[in-house]
Write a protein that holds these residues in place. Structure first.
Motif, PDB file in Angstrom:
ATOM      1  N   ARG A 119       0.853  -1.184   0.000  1.00 47.76           N
ATOM      2  CA  ARG A 119       0.000   0.000   0.000  1.00 47.76           C
ATOM      3  C   ARG A 119       0.888   1.232   0.000  1.00 47.76           C
ATOM      4  O   ARG A 119       2.066   1.147   0.334  1.00 47.76           O
ATOM      5  N   ASP A 170       3.399   6.453   3.993  1.00 45.57           N
ATOM      6  CA  ASP A 170       2.975   7.749   4.525  1.00 45.57           C
ATOM      7  C   ASP A 170       3.629   8.913   3.781  1.00 45.57           C
ATOM      8  O   ASP A 170       3.002   9.951   3.578  1.00 45.57           O
ATOM      9  N   ALA A 227      -4.703   3.868   1.235  1.00 51.15           N
ATOM     10  CA  ALA A 227      -3.969   4.619   2.255  1.00 51.15           C
ATOM     11  C   ALA A 227      -4.566   4.363   3.631  1.00 51.15           C
ATOM     12  O   ALA A 227      -5.745   4.049   3.772  1.00 51.15           O
ATOM     13  N   ARG A 228      -3.741   4.488   4.644  1.00 49.05           N
ATOM     14  CA  ARG A 228      -4.192   4.223   6.011  1.00 49.05           C
ATOM     15  C   ARG A 228      -5.304   5.182   6.424  1.00 49.05           C
ATOM     16  O   ARG A 228      -5.341   6.343   6.005  1.00 49.05           O
ATOM     17  N   ALA A 229      -6.182   4.689   7.293  1.00 50.52           N
ATOM     18  CA  ALA A 229      -7.381   5.440   7.672  1.00 50.52           C
ATOM     19  C   ALA A 229      -7.051   6.764   8.348  1.00 50.52           C
ATOM     20  O   ALA A 229      -7.834   7.717   8.255  1.00 50.52           O
ATOM     21  N   ARG A 230      -5.895   6.840   9.005  1.00 45.46           N
ATOM     22  CA  ARG A 230      -5.574   8.077   9.720  1.00 45.46           C
ATOM     23  C   ARG A 230      -5.438   9.273   8.762  1.00 45.46           C
ATOM     24  O   ARG A 230      -5.667  10.415   9.161  1.00 45.46           O
ATOM     25  N   TRP A 231      -5.111   8.991   7.511  1.00 50.72           N
ATOM     26  CA  TRP A 231      -5.002  10.082   6.546  1.00 50.72           C
ATOM     27  C   TRP A 231      -6.378  10.631   6.203  1.00 50.72           C
ATOM     28  O   TRP A 231      -6.533  11.833   5.972  1.00 50.72           O
TER      29      TRP A 231
END
Length: 418
Positions: free
Chosen positions: A181, A184, A226-230
């Motif tokens: 994936r 960051d 992309a990771r959920a925090r983004w």
């Protein structure tokens, strides 16, 4: 009959290194069958997604008739030619089809290498619109007058540039197999790429384009994995940005009044709320089947401002009625469904991101346009894709169709050219 001589591959006899001459017998194949195979397997036209292209063509055709109906009585603005806008709209459509064809043939994978150039040219266009070369329309300095009655809206090209550039950054190490994936760092730089033109567009200010780009960025991030925090960070920045826009007065008084009219339909119905009031009256007067094409009273009297661009859906509601409006919505639904399927079946992450970005763009802009005609969304100055009059929008949406077709034609080896 024309025959084609073809030799089968030679095999070797077990225990000896000599070819089996019996396997070299000539095989005669009619040339017609080979031609048919080439047409069936390699012709690009057979690789098109017609369930995607068909609705787009029908929407453009219906849009041409609606634009003609909305502008046929404006002879004072067109040098006496009642078909001026209709002819210009057909010209824009023809150019859009050519652009879509070029994009589909070149292919999204080749265009990927030129993504930074597209984004840079688009941003330079935004600065040109803010310079003395630009012109102000409805409170936003978002247009460049290029002469002969033609104008260009750089924000439309920005939408394509952001999709391509973010896709290139987010998919680079995933498509090469280095990562599962986007990392960051890649997500950060992709957001920077989107933030720069959004900041320039806010200076115009053009809130409609900013909202569309925000939806594009969200769809691109979701499609990239992309990771959920983004996503959480993006929503937080969007909220902070909205507060900053209001606090530092980046919106004109006219645009603020538009939001007031949306929140309170009784606010200034004869001023800033006039467009929405008249659009709703026109749609309501259409009833179930409409008053008939070219027979709308509100449309014929030009009571709805900008009815060939932002409020073209009111023409459909009045003249085609609920049934005609439902057909338009159904065509959009079919087009978006095909776009989602193309994104899900793409062979590479870049293709998935590009398709998802285009689908998010079309979906939100269509919903916002029809919503503001119905009074359920604020007036944001966005055209209805494929339907509204306007060259910049028509060129951009058809290039988006070209990108979707490119992703479709190249999945699972369907199209032999890169």
């Amino acid at each position: 009959m024309n025959l084609n001589l073809r030799l089968r591959p030679a095999s070797r006899v077990a225990g000896f290194g000599t070819p089996d001459l019996g396997r070299l017998a000539p095989v005669f194949t009619p040339r017609r069958s080979i031609t048919r195979q080439i047409i069936q397997r390699d012709a690009p036209v057979r690789r098109l997604d017609w369930l995607l292209l068909g609705p787009a063509l029908v929407l453009s055709g219906v849009g041409s008739l609606l634009v003609w109906s909305a502008t046929r009585n404006r002879r004072g603005l067109t040098g006496g030619d009642p078909q001026f806008f209709f002819k210009r709209h057909l010209l824009n459509l023809a150019i859009g089809l050519v652009l879509a064809t070029v994009v589909a043939i070149i292919g999204h994978r080749r265009i990927r290498a030129f993504s930074p150039i597209v984004a840079i040219v688009a941003v330079l266009g935004l600065f040109a619109a803010l310079s003395p070369l630009g012109s102000t329309v409805n409170g936003a300095r978002a247009w460049i007058q290029i002469g002969a009655g033609f104008s260009l809206q750089p924000a439309e090209l920005v939408k394509l540039g952001i999709i391509l550039c973010m896709g290139m950054i987010l998919s680079e190490r995933v498509d090469t197999g280095d990562l599962a994936r986007p990392g960051d760092k890649a997500v950060f730089w992709a957001l920077v790429v989107a933030a720069v033109p959004m900041a320039v567009i806010l200076l115009m200010p053009d809130m409609g384009s900013v909202m569309v780009i925000a939806m594009i960025v969200l769809c691109v991030l979701l499609a990239s994995g992309a990771r959920a925090r983004w996503m959480v960070l993006m929503f937080a920045l969007a909220g902070a940005g909205a507060v900053a826009v209001v606090r530092f007065g980046l919106l004109s008084e006219y645009q603020i009044d538009r939001f007031r009219a949306f929140a309170d339909p009784s606010f200034d119905p004869g001023g800033v709320g006039y467009n929405t009031v008249m659009a709703r009256l026109a749609i309501g007067s259409g009833g179930l089947t409409g008053q008939g094409l070219f027979h709308g009273e509100q449309t014929g009297g030009s009571y709805v401002p900008e009815q060939q661009t932002d409020f073209v859906f009111s023409v459909a509601g009045e003249e085609l009625g609920f049934v005609g409006s439902a057909v338009i919505i159904g065509l959009f639904a079919l087009l978006l469904w095909r776009g989602i399927r193309i994104a899900l079946h793409a062979d590479d992450l870049f293709g998935t991101i590009v398709a998802a970005g285009v689908v998010g763009w079309f979906a939100f802009q269509a919903f916002e346009n029809m919503g503001m005609n119905l009074g359920i969304m604020p007036v944001a100055g966005l055209p209805l894709p494929f339907v509204s009059y306007g060259g910049s929008s028509m060129f951009a949406v058809w290039m988006g169709i070209g990108l979707l077709q490119s992703v479709h034609m190249r999945h699972a080896g369907a199209f032999k050219y890169a």
